[in-house]
Design an enzyme around this catalytic site. Structure first.
Site: not given
Ligand code: HEM
Length: 335
Positions: A68, A72-73, A80, A82, A93, A99, A197
């Site tokens: 993730r 976000h970077d 970069d 950041s 950030e 974040n 996800h």
């Molecule tokens: C519209 C796009 C996206 C939204 C709204 C979104 C939203 C989120 C949210 C709300 C979480 C939970 C964070 C937490 O409460 O700890 C999350 C976790 C995560 N996201 Fe996304 N995400 C998006 C796109 C992406 C993309 C493009 C990737 C990777 C290329 C990604 C990878 C992950 C991963 C791996 C987690 C798990 C993090 C953890 O277990 O610590 N997400 N995302």
């Protein structure tokens, strides 16, 4: 193609000899390329892999966090590094809402410190994050892919940019497409990258509204599968104060540590954890892909698509050679 054959032997060997070899020579050109550090720090990828192996052995939950972090970077001022910068005034950030739940900063710093002893001021923080993301996927039983390197680190960080450039989890498909198209990413890239996800967890805050007050009338999001919603309500009580604030649920229940196709089966069956996940069903192109992957007998096609989409995302607004820096510590204070 089996996963095992995708891990280059040279990298496995490099990981094995970490700490023994360190070769430094003048910096090559800054264009992104696989093996950018071959001349200047040939053991860079091996060091990152070895450290990631150790880090995830100590805390497997950092794998999704580091994947993730790369997203976000890259989405905020380009890839970069950041996201690592710190502000005493709380304006980095790192301090932005999306974040606040980010983890893994110490892991990146640990890898950076190791690399600094072997190849000082050579490997950028942005590249370490990109390599760590790839290794996190591989070590979660996902695909191996050649990660491009050669990024420079930025030294500007603004919390507001992260608030503006990262789509919130209640986004619909039109919003999501807008957020991704400004980074030159297509509908296919979206549906493929969302497969990330497949690993990791989310805090209840990110979707609580769907369970208890969707439209402001104390209702539940009708697009969420009723049985899944009941399970979520048990895990995420209406009032999220105290310990409830830290409550987390797996984003791909039953398979939260394995990078596989079950995310697509889950989205198709339940509507997904976030509205943004469920939004994939509201566009013919993304829905078609979800359906196909949910029913695929092998993850091979998905793995190839994922590798291509990650490489593409990793090129987002990288700094040209003339700009940016390679610093010794990733998380320096900017104010
Ligand atoms: C519209 C796009 C996206 C939204 C709204 C979104 C939203 C989120 C949210 C709300 C979480 C939970 C964070 C937490 O409460 O700890 C999350 C976790 C995560 N996201 Fe996304 N995400 C998006 C796109 C992406 C993309 C493009 C990737 C990777 C290329 C990604 C990878 C992950 C991963 C791996 C987690 C798990 C993090 C953890 O277990 O610590 N997400 N995302």
């Amino acid at each position: 193609m089996s996963r095992e054959r995708r891990l280059p032997l040279v990298l496995a060997l490099a990981a094995a000899v970490v700490g023994v070899l360190a070769v430094a020579s003048p910096r090559a050109e800054a264009e992104l390329q696989v093996g950018f550090y071959n001349a200047t720090c040939p053991i860079a990828e091996g060091v990152v892999f070895a450290e990631m192996h150790a880090i995830l052995h100590e805390d497997p939950t950092l794998a999704p966090s580091l994947l993730r972090m790369h997203y976000h970077d890259c989405f905020v001022q380009g890839c970069d590094g950041s996201i690592m910068l710190r502000s005493r005034r709380g304006t980095a950030e790192r301090d932005a809402t999306p974040n606040r739940s980010m983890r893994g900063y110490d892991a990146i710093e640990r890898i950076k410190a190791r690399l600094e002893t072997l190849c000082p001021l050579t490997v950028s923080c942005a590249d370490i994050i990109a390599m760590a993301a790839r290794d996190a996927v591989y070590l979660s039983k996902g695909p191996w892919y050649g990660v491009e390197t050669g990024r420079r680190d930025g030294n500007v960080t603004v919390a507001e940019y992260a608030e503006n450039d990262l789509a919130p989890p209640d986004s619909n498909i039109v919003d999501v497409k807008t957020f991704f198209s400004v980074k030159s990413l297509t509908a296919k890239d979206i549906v493929v990258l969302f497969g990330s996800h497949s690993i990791g967890t989310s805090h209840c805050e990110a979707f609580r509204k769907r369970l208890y007050n969707f439209t402001g009338a104390m209702d539940q999001d009708p697009s969420l599968d009723a049985r899944y919603a009941r399970q979520l309500r048990k895990l995420c009580p209406r009032r999220g104060g105290g310990r409830g604030r830290r409550a987390k649920v797996p984003m791909d229940p039953g398979s939260g540590f394995t990078f596989d196709l079950s995310y697509y089966r889950h989205v198709l069956a339940t509507g997904g954890l976030f509205q943004s996940d469920g939004s994939l069903l509201h566009d013919p192109a993304t829905r078609g892909y979800v359906e196909r992957m949910a029913n695929a007998s092998s993850p091979d096609e998905y793995y190839q698509d994922f590798a291509a989409a990650m490489v593409k995302m990793g090129r987002t607004d990288v700094l040209p050679d003339s700009l940016g820096e390679v610093r010794a510590t990733c998380g320096v204070f900017v104010d």
